[in-house]
Design a protein around this motif. Structure first.
Motif: not given
Length: 261
Positions: A18, A55-56, A61-62, A105-107, A110, A126, A130
């Motif tokens: 994570t 994950a994040a 996510f990032c 796992k894109v919450q 991104c 996703a 997202a």
């Protein structure tokens, strides 16, 4: 092992890595890059791990590169910039070549380098909310280091558009162009990822590993005599393997294979 920018949990043969810098939307810097590279290298060699979830924490996510890290890079020489970019390239390659299947796992959103992280994974799920963006050209840059993985994920024609326009696009668009495998409501994300991971863990670890290599090696290859010979050799080899024999035998005997015990 202690990581400064990640948390890692292992349960039921699944490792969850994570990203844990929610205050900066999980943007990465040199420490994050080092942490991710080391984590995936170690987990890839851990026989107790059958699958990895990336994950994040937090709403995003990032967001790509950390602003403070980018400020530092602005003063780098060409040689320093090249060395820095190679560290990022090595991180992405470590995820891509990881012998364990990796599920993104894109919450949340991104962007930029974050899309490289996702593209290096094997399966992407996703949430509907997202958004994705290859924003580099807005800053006078190009998505060079992440390009091998992003182009593989979304294809050349879609990459032409989004590399050049830096348009933000939705999860549904990501699904349509092949960047995401599934798009779900936020409340369904955990269950959807868990179902995919369960499928991965239930399969032969050796076959999953070899199937991942197979896709990587065969994709884009012309159907030549050499390719036919190579694929025939692969199936012959795995049929004679311990798990290959056990899988077929357990199917014929209508019992669970040994790797599920």
């Amino acid at each position: 092992m202690t990581y400064q920018t990640l948390t890692i949990a292992i349960a039921d043969k699944v490792a969850t890595v994570t990203l844990n810098r929610p205050d900066v939307r999980n943007a990465f810097n040199e420490t994050t890059i080092s942490d991710i590279t080391l984590a995936f290298d170690q987990l890839g060699r851990d026989e107790a791990v059958r699958a990895i979830v990336l994950a994040a924490n937090g709403p995003a996510f990032c967001a790509g590169a950390d602003l403070n890290w980018m400020k530092k890079m602005a003063g780098y020489s060409h040689e320093e910039n090249n060395a820095d970019a190679m560290q990022l390239a090595e991180m992405l390659r470590t995820i891509y070549l990881c012998p364990k299947p990796v599920v993104a796992k894109v919450q949340g959103d991104c962007y930029a380098g974050g899309m490289g992280l996702v593209a290096a994974c094997d399966v992407t799920v996703a949430v509907e909310e997202a958004h994705f963006c290859l924003s580099e050209v807005k800053l006078g840059l190009i998505p060079a280091t992440i390009s091998p993985y992003v182009i593989k994920a979304m294809g050349e024609q879609q990459s032409r558009r989004y590399f050049l326009t830096a348009e933000r696009f939705t999860a549904q668009q990501a699904l349509r162009i092949g960047f995401a495998h599934e798009v779900v409501a936020a409340g369904e994300l955990d269950a959807t990822v868990a179902a995919i991971v369960k499928a991965l863990v239930n399969n032969s670890p050796n076959a999953v590993r070899q199937a991942k290599v197979l896709v990587r090696d065969v994709a884009g290859q012309p159907v030549t005599d050499a390719l036919l010979a190579d694929t025939a050799e692969r199936i012959a080899h795995i049929r004679a393997s311990e798990q290959g024999r056990e899988g077929v035998q357990s199917f014929l005997e209508k019992r669970k294979p040994a790797w599920l015990n």
